[in-house]
Design a protein around this motif. Structure first.
Motif, PDB file in Angstrom:
ATOM      1  N   GLU A  81       6.896 -11.504 -12.776  1.00  0.00           N
ATOM      2  CA  GLU A  81       6.159 -11.294 -14.019  1.00  0.00           C
ATOM      3  C   GLU A  81       6.372  -9.889 -14.584  1.00  0.00           C
ATOM      4  N   GLU A  82       6.524  -8.909 -13.700  1.00  0.00           N
ATOM      5  CA  GLU A  82       6.723  -7.551 -14.213  1.00  0.00           C
ATOM      6  C   GLU A  82       8.073  -7.429 -14.915  1.00  0.00           C
ATOM      7  N   TYR A  83       9.112  -8.056 -14.339  1.00  0.00           N
ATOM      8  CA  TYR A  83      10.418  -8.000 -14.999  1.00  0.00           C
ATOM      9  C   TYR A  83      10.336  -8.640 -16.384  1.00  0.00           C
ATOM     10  N   LYS A  84       9.679  -9.783 -16.465  1.00  0.00           N
ATOM     11  CA  LYS A  84       9.524 -10.442 -17.765  1.00  0.00           C
ATOM     12  C   LYS A  84       8.768  -9.538 -18.741  1.00  0.00           C
ATOM     13  N   LYS A  85       7.771  -8.822 -18.228  1.00  0.00           N
ATOM     14  CA  LYS A  85       6.973  -7.947 -19.088  1.00  0.00           C
ATOM     15  C   LYS A  85       7.818  -6.804 -19.634  1.00  0.00           C
ATOM     16  N   ILE A  86       8.581  -6.152 -18.747  1.00  0.00           N
ATOM     17  CA  ILE A  86       9.364  -5.017 -19.233  1.00  0.00           C
ATOM     18  C   ILE A  86      10.509  -5.485 -20.135  1.00  0.00           C
ATOM     19  N   TYR A  87      11.044  -6.666 -19.853  1.00  0.00           N
ATOM     20  CA  TYR A  87      12.092  -7.183 -20.744  1.00  0.00           C
ATOM     21  C   TYR A  87      11.520  -7.375 -22.149  1.00  0.00           C
ATOM     22  N   ASP A  88      10.335  -7.971 -22.214  1.00  0.00           N
ATOM     23  CA  ASP A  88       9.702  -8.212 -23.509  1.00  0.00           C
ATOM     24  C   ASP A  88       9.410  -6.897 -24.234  1.00  0.00           C
ATOM     25  N   LEU A  89       8.972  -5.884 -23.491  1.00  0.00           N
ATOM     26  CA  LEU A  89       8.695  -4.588 -24.098  1.00  0.00           C
ATOM     27  C   LEU A  89       9.965  -3.945 -24.657  1.00  0.00           C
ATOM     28  N   VAL A  90      11.050  -3.988 -23.877  1.00  0.00           N
ATOM     29  CA  VAL A  90      12.305  -3.376 -24.323  1.00  0.00           C
ATOM     30  C   VAL A  90      12.844  -4.101 -25.553  1.00  0.00           C
ATOM     31  N   LEU A  91      12.744  -5.408 -25.555  1.00  0.00           N
ATOM     32  CA  LEU A  91      13.207  -6.171 -26.713  1.00  0.00           C
ATOM     33  C   LEU A  91      12.374  -5.828 -27.952  1.00  0.00           C
ATOM     34  N   LYS A  92      11.061  -5.730 -27.797  1.00  0.00           N
ATOM     35  CA  LYS A  92      10.200  -5.354 -28.918  1.00  0.00           C
ATOM     36  C   LYS A  92      10.523  -3.935 -29.396  1.00  0.00           C
ATOM     37  N   ALA A  93      10.798  -3.045 -28.459  1.00  0.00           N
ATOM     38  CA  ALA A  93      11.133  -1.668 -28.819  1.00  0.00           C
ATOM     39  C   ALA A  93      12.444  -1.627 -29.599  1.00  0.00           C
ATOM     40  N   ASN A  94      13.413  -2.392 -29.147  1.00  0.00           N
ATOM     41  CA  ASN A  94      14.699  -2.481 -29.849  1.00  0.00           C
ATOM     42  C   ASN A  94      14.486  -2.959 -31.285  1.00  0.00           C
TER      43      ASN A  94
END
Length: 362
Positions: free
Chosen positions: A240-253
Motif C-alpha cells: 500500500e505504501e508503494y501505491k501511495k507514493i506512486y500516486d503522489l509522484v504522479l500527481k506531483a508530475n
C-alpha cells in the motif's frame, strides 16, 4: 555558420557587458557552426567579438570537410595555440570565458595578457540555447517519439526477468540502434528493488526479483538532440505504501505540468510538484530538483528548482521529474519532457504514466 544564432549571441554579449568571448564547449560550437569537433586535450576555441568577427582556433589533427563560415587559425602540436589566440584578444575589453575551458589554457592567456578582465561567459550562450528554434523543436519531438517507442520495447524485455540491470542497458542500446540514433544521451539508469531508492543508482549486475520496484530512466541522441524520460513500475504485488507514493509522484508530475506557461517562474513549477509530495507526508524523500533544461546535451541551463526564479519562455524544453525514495525499500520517479508553448505547454512523451504491475514473468 548559423548567422541568426550568432547575432543573438552578440546581442546577448552586449547585454552582459562582454565585448569578446571564447566559446570552447563542443556542443556550443556545434550550435553555431553545425560541426561536431571533439578536441580531447587540445585547444578548440571560437573567438567572437561584438563587431561580429569570429575565428576558430583548431588543431590540424581535426581537418574540416566544409566551409564553416568563420576565419580559421590552424595550429599543430609543436605550437602553443595561446600564442595565436592572444593576438585576437583586446586587453582593454572584458572577455567572457566558457566555464568548461581548462584552466591551464586560461592561466597561460592571463600570463600573456596581464590585467585582462575575464568573466564566466557561458551565460551568454546558455541563454540563447535555452530557447529552441523551430528546427530544434522538430528534432527534439522526434527524439522523444523514439524514446517512447524504446521505452515500450525495453519494458517488454524487462518483463522476461532474464536480464540484470546492466544487461538491460545493453539491450536498450540495441533498440536505439534500430532507430538510427547516435546512442545514449546518458548512461541508462535501470534500477531494481532497493536500488530504485537511489536517485542516481548506476546500473549493476542486480537481477530482477519478485516484489521489486523498477525505475527506468533512459534517453537517446537523435539528429544530435537529446531525449530523457523516466517511468516506474513494479514486479509482483506492490504494498500500500508503494501505491501511495506512486500516486503522489504522479500527481506531483501532473501538478507541475499544469502550471507551465510563459511568464511563470521555474521556482513556482518546482513548488507545484514539491507541495503535493510534502502534503502527502513525504517531502523529505523528494531529494532533488524537479527538472532541467535539455537540448544538444541532456542537462542544460537552467534548472527547475526552488532557487531559480527565472521566468519561463516560449520555446523552452525541460524535464518534470519528481520522485520519492525510501532507502532500503523502493523508489518512484516519473519524468516527462515539456515544450513551453504560447499559452501553456506540450508534453513530448506519450508513453503511459499509470502504474504498471507485472504479476508474473513472461
Amino acid at each position: 555558420m548559423h548567422e541568426k544564432r550568432l547575432q543573438k549571441i552578440i546581442t546577448n554579449m552586449k547585454k552582459h557587458h562582454m565585448d569578446q568571448m571564447v566559446i570552447t564547449s563542443p556542443d556550443s560550437i556545434f550550435y553555431l557552426l553545425d560541426e561536431w569537433i571533439h578536441p580531447g586535450e587540445r585547444m578548440l576555441a571560437l573567438f567572437v567579438n561584438t563587431n561580429g568577427d569570429t575565428t576558430l582556433f583548431i588543431n590540424e589533427l581535426f581537418p574540416l570537410q566544409k566551409d564553416l563560415g568563420v576565419k580559421l587559425c590552424i595550429y599543430n602540436d609543436t605550437e602553443d595555440p595561446i600564442d595565436y589566440l592572444e593576438k585576437s584578444v583586446n586587453l582593454n575589453k572584458t572577455m567572457g570565458i566558457d566555464k568548461e575551458w581548462p584552466s591551464h589554457f586560461l592561466i597561460r592567456l592571463l600570463k600573456k595578457k596581464p590585467g585582462l578582465q575575464v568573466e564566466n561567459g557561458s551565460i551568454v550562450v546558455d541563454e540563447i540555447r535555452m530557447v529552441k528554434d523551430e528546427d530544434e523543436i522538430k528534432l527534439m519531438k522526434k527524439a522523444s517519439a523514439i524514446n517512447d517507442q524504446a521505452m515500450g520495447k525495453i519494458m517488454e524485455v524487462i518483463k522476461t526477468g532474464t536480464y540484470t540491470e546492466l544487461e538491460i542497458g545493453k539491450k536498450l542500446g540495441e533498440i536505439y540502434a534500430q532507430y538510427d540514433t547516435n546512442g545514449f544521451s546518458f548512461d541508462p539508469l535501470i534500477c531494481y528493488g532497493s536500488n530504485a531508492a537511489q536517485p542516481h543508482h548506476s546500473s549493476d549486475q542486480t537481477p530482477l526479483k519478485i516484489n521489486n520496484s523498477i525505475i527506468i530512466d533512459i534517453g537517446c541522441i537523435s539528429n544530435n538532440y537529446a531525449s530523457d524520460m523516466t517511468r516506474s513500475m513494479f514486479f509482483g504485488e506492490p504494498d500500500e505504501e508503494y501505491k501511495k507514493i506512486y500516486d503522489l509522484v504522479l500527481k506531483a508530475n501532473r501538478s507541475a505540468i499544469s502550471t507551465i506557461k510563459p511568464g511563470v517562474k521555474f521556482s513556482t513549477i518546482d513548488q507545484a510538484a514539491r507541495s503535493v509530495i510534502e502534503h502527502g507526508g513525504y517531502g523529505k524523500y523528494f531529494t532533488h530538483r524537479t527538472g532541467h533544461n535539455i537540448g544538444l546535451c541532456v542537462h542544460e541551463y537552467p534548472d527547475v528548482s526552488a532557487v531559480n526564479d527565472m521566468i519561463v519562455k516560449e520555446g523552452m524544453i525541460f524535464s518534470i521529474e519528481p520522485g520519492i525514495y525510501l532507502q532500503g525499500k523502493y523508489g518512484v520517479r516519473i519524468e516527462d519532457l515539456v515544450l513551453v508553448t504560447k499559452d501553456s505547454c506540450e508534453v513530448l512523451n506519450q508513453f503511459p504514466k499509470n502504474l504498471i504491475v507485472f504479476d508474473s514473468l513472461k
